[in-house]
Write an enzyme that holds these catalytic residues in place. Sequence first.
Site, short mmCIF file in Angstrom:
data_model
loop_
_atom_site.label_atom_id
_atom_site.label_comp_id
_atom_site.label_asym_id
_atom_site.label_seq_id
_atom_site.Cartn_x
_atom_site.Cartn_y
_atom_site.Cartn_z
N ASN A 23 0.61 -1.51 -0.16
CA ASN A 23 0.25 0.10 -0.41
C ASN A 23 0.52 1.34 -0.49
OD1 ASN A 23 -2.25 -1.37 -0.20
ND2 ASN A 23 -2.74 -1.57 1.70
N ARG A 92 -8.94 -1.12 -7.04
CA ARG A 92 -9.26 -0.11 -6.67
C ARG A 92 -8.40 1.53 -6.63
NH1 ARG A 92 -13.96 0.13 -4.99
NH2 ARG A 92 -13.22 1.95 -3.41
N CYS A 116 -15.81 -3.61 -4.39
CA CYS A 116 -15.32 -4.34 -4.43
C CYS A 116 -16.50 -5.77 -3.78
CB CYS A 116 -14.27 -3.64 -3.31
SG CYS A 116 -14.58 -4.68 -1.67
N ARG A 121 -17.12 1.14 -1.80
CA ARG A 121 -16.01 1.48 -0.96
C ARG A 121 -16.26 2.98 -2.10
NH1 ARG A 121 -11.21 -2.43 -1.46
NH2 ARG A 121 -9.89 -0.55 -0.54
#
Length: 421
Positions: A23, A92, A116, A121
């Site tokens: 991330n 995403r 999702c 989301r």
Amino acid sequence: MDKFIINGGAALKGEIEVSGAKNASLALLPATILAPGKSTLRNTPELNDVFTMIKLVNHMGAEVDFSDHILSIDTSNIKLQTAPYEHVKKMRASVYVLGPLLSRYGSAKVSLPGGCAWGPRPINLHLEGLKKMGADIDLVDGYIVAKAKRLNGVNIYFDIPSVGATGNILMASVLAKGTTVISNAAIEPEITNLGEFLIKMGAKIDGSGTNTLTIEGVDELHPAEVDTIPDRIEAGTLLIATAITSGKVKLTNIDKSLLQTVLLKLESAGCDIKINSNGLGLDAANLEINPTNISTAVFPGFPTDMQAQWTVFMSLANGTSSVRDTIYFDRFKHVPELVRLGADITVNENIAIIKGVKNLNGAKVMSTDLRASASLVLGGIAAKGNTEVLRVYHLDRGYQRIDEKLKHLGADIKRVAGDEF
Ligand code: EPU
């Protein structure tokens, strides 16, 4: 579609290096769009979401070289400011290109991410923030079409400290005219890593790592180099893999500050964690798992991305635990599959009640999303007998060769190409 076949029961032993954080990479990579020239991202993990983001910037015209975890991206010749549906539907986080494209080029066309696996989301905070900065935003044929001559610095307050919205607005604001203040910003370490990179590129950011970011826009940025922080979720997953198999493992390239609450909860569950300068050790040889409740929260709280892994861990505790997800109310797709392995779990709204059982038993189970799949692999390595985890492409999106890492630590796990699904 590959699957894993796991013969459970082996105690994990040895030492393993934690990879760079997925991330963080997914935010650092689009940030390179902000300056023409060649930036370098070190310690980049080799996993499919990173490859998807590489394809996306490639599509725009960036030149990419990726070897030995060093990612060089030359953004001198970006010609297209678009993120097509074909890329965004796979991941995403592709929406992260919106802020940088708009702020450097004054226009962007980015496919809307859609839902999702575990529910909606939304990205309203990203879009409201950009609108407040002066962008014209239309939704046309499933695309966000955004335009702005030059974004303006403004005060933005997030009702929810969204990781993605903080990253997107931060990237938009560094080239905006004037000062932007983001209040109630996310303080996840991956966002702080992004802030560090932007500052190296010449951005003026005050308050990095806190929930108020003050950004004074500059006219241009230059390419830079940065180290991607270690993946705290991979580290947490490997610690639970150790604990759930009564193993003894040392993780290197990880800092305790990234995992604070997870380590405290592991200690409450009975784990003895040793901390040293370059890593963390866990000896769980005689572990009796204490039932331990968790409630997910934004950093430094217990991460939602560790919720599924904690759920399977607690399914072998000496008593009943509860797991509450306050970030994603519906993120419990792993539960019916864990029940197939013999776990005793019921879910009511966003709370799972887990009654510990003596052991799990191998079965065929199906991956539905990244962290759900991780919990199934943990269930498989702890269970008696054979477990088949189907559709492991979900795992390959977010873990760098997790099967090889577990095998290196002694798990009996093999990847088999092509299952019946
Ligand atoms: N939210 C809104 N509106 C928005 C944005 C978010 O209502 O505009 C809500 C979401 O619905 C959710 C909460 O805010 O309830 C938090 O969402 P956030 O925006 O923080 O999540 P994200 O940026 O979409 C990142 C990680 C996720 C991780 C979450 C929470 C990346 C690429 N993804 O997602 O990681 O679960 O933060 O920590 O950084 C994973 O790695 O498995 C994963 C899903």
